[in-house]
Motif scaffolding. Structure first.
Motif, short mmCIF file in Angstrom:
data_model
loop_
_atom_site.label_atom_id
_atom_site.label_comp_id
_atom_site.label_asym_id
_atom_site.label_seq_id
_atom_site.Cartn_x
_atom_site.Cartn_y
_atom_site.Cartn_z
N PHE A 8 0.84 -1.20 0.00
CA PHE A 8 0.00 0.00 0.00
C PHE A 8 0.87 1.25 0.00
CE2 PHE A 8 -3.05 -3.04 1.51
CZ PHE A 8 -4.30 -2.55 1.14
N THR A 13 -3.52 7.29 -1.19
CA THR A 13 -4.10 5.95 -1.30
C THR A 13 -4.87 5.58 -0.04
OG1 THR A 13 -2.29 5.24 -2.76
CG2 THR A 13 -3.56 3.50 -1.66
N TYR A 181 -1.53 -1.33 -4.17
CA TYR A 181 -2.48 -0.22 -4.20
C TYR A 181 -1.71 1.10 -4.24
CZ TYR A 181 -5.70 -3.84 -2.49
OH TYR A 181 -6.44 -4.99 -2.35
N ARG A 197 -4.63 -6.41 -9.03
CA ARG A 197 -4.97 -4.98 -8.97
C ARG A 197 -6.47 -4.83 -9.11
NH1 ARG A 197 -1.66 -1.27 -10.58
NH2 ARG A 197 -3.20 0.08 -9.59
N ASP A 199 -8.66 -3.08 -7.66
CA ASP A 199 -9.31 -1.79 -7.48
C ASP A 199 -9.28 -0.91 -8.73
OD1 ASP A 199 -6.47 -1.67 -6.98
OD2 ASP A 199 -6.79 0.43 -6.47
#
Length: 285
Positions: A8, A13, A181, A197, A199
């Motif tokens: 992350f 983000t 992310y 991935r 998202d």
């Protein structure tokens, strides 16, 4: 040992904005940073934005108030900063994704361009394995020098720092089961390390060949939506996907995006502060 990781980014983000700005403002309120030091940091931040100085120099200027401060003092301050400033500002959808990764058994790492010293309390607060970020120099008396140690942890530095971390532990990242992310082009080097991935989605207005989003369409069709020549629908659909926790990237010609879809961008995306990325190609002169 090969392991599944969830990587992350932090600023943008998991949280809106640049956390180092919030850190310096908080330090000013706590009387750790003088007004002059705060203004110096702002001036160098502007210089970095105008490409007049490096990220390392700008961050060193912003954190000049740390010079001479003992590690335990900074650790206590960082704990308060995370608890009272950062934690309440985390994106709910970002936290949800992080918890989902932990639930599936992935080892979660925060890999950020922000200095790691003030984010390390999040290891305990969020239950993440480690924070990997820009380093600050500490002298042999356990005092911060106010200088950046090495390079800014951005772009290609993110996979390099991750490789260093994994090598020290004797681990390897499992590409097929690991996730990443991020929210900007500077995260691409890190994002490319992982296959998962979920998202990210790309929305196009029937110009994929020209805008080069056709590689997404061809390689990951489940992440690609062609809305046809209907830019207003393109933006409205992206807003709905963002509300559902996705990270949409909208791609079309710049003249159509700004001319035909301005109202939708303003009322459905901007007013609602939604996380939608726009790419307007072929803007001309």
């Amino acid at each position: 040992m090969q392991k599944s990781y969830a990587l992350f980014d932090f600023d943008g983000t998991l949280r809106k904005g640049d956390s180092i700005v919030s850190l310096c403002l908080y330090a000013h309120r706590r009387k750790l940073c003088t007004t002059g030091q705060l203004l110096k940091g702002i001036a160098y931040a502007a210089g970095y934005g105008l490409r007049l100085c490096s990220a390392e120099r700008a961050k060193a200027a912003a954190l000049c108030w740390m010079k001479g401060r003992l590690v335990p003092e900074v650790e206590a301050f960082s704990m308060d900063f995370c608890l009272y400033v950062l934690a309440p500002q985390l994106y709910p959808e970002g936290l949800k994704a992080l918890r989902q990764e932990q639930a599936r058994g992935a080892s979660v790492l925060l890999i950020t361009a922000s200095p790691s010293f003030y984010l390390e309390p999040l290891e305990t607060m969020l239950g993440v394995e480690a924070v990997i970020g820009t380093r600050m120099n500490v002298d042999d008396r356990e005092r911060y020098t106010g200088d950046i140690c090495g390079d800014n942890c951005r772009g290609v530095q993110k996979p390099l720092r991750l490789a260093e971390y994994l090598a020290a532990r004797g681990d390897r990242l499992d590409y097929d089961t690991s996730s990443a992310y991020g929210d900007s082009a500077s995260d691409l080097n890190m994002l490319e390390l992982c296959a998962q991935r979920e998202d990210i989605v790309v929305l196009d207005a029937d110009v994929a060949a020209s805008t080069r989003t056709n590689w997404v369409r061809d390689q990951q069709p489940e992440h690609f939506y062609n809305l046809g020549i209907s830019e207003q629908d393109l933006v409205g659909t992206a807003a709905g996907l963002a509300l559902g926790g996705m990270t949409p990237y909208v791609s079309t010609y710049g003249v159509f995006l700004s001319g035909r879809a301005f109202d939708q961008i303003r009322t459905t995306v901007c007013y609602n502060n939604l996380k939608v990325r726009f790419g307007g190609a072929h803007a001309g002169i």
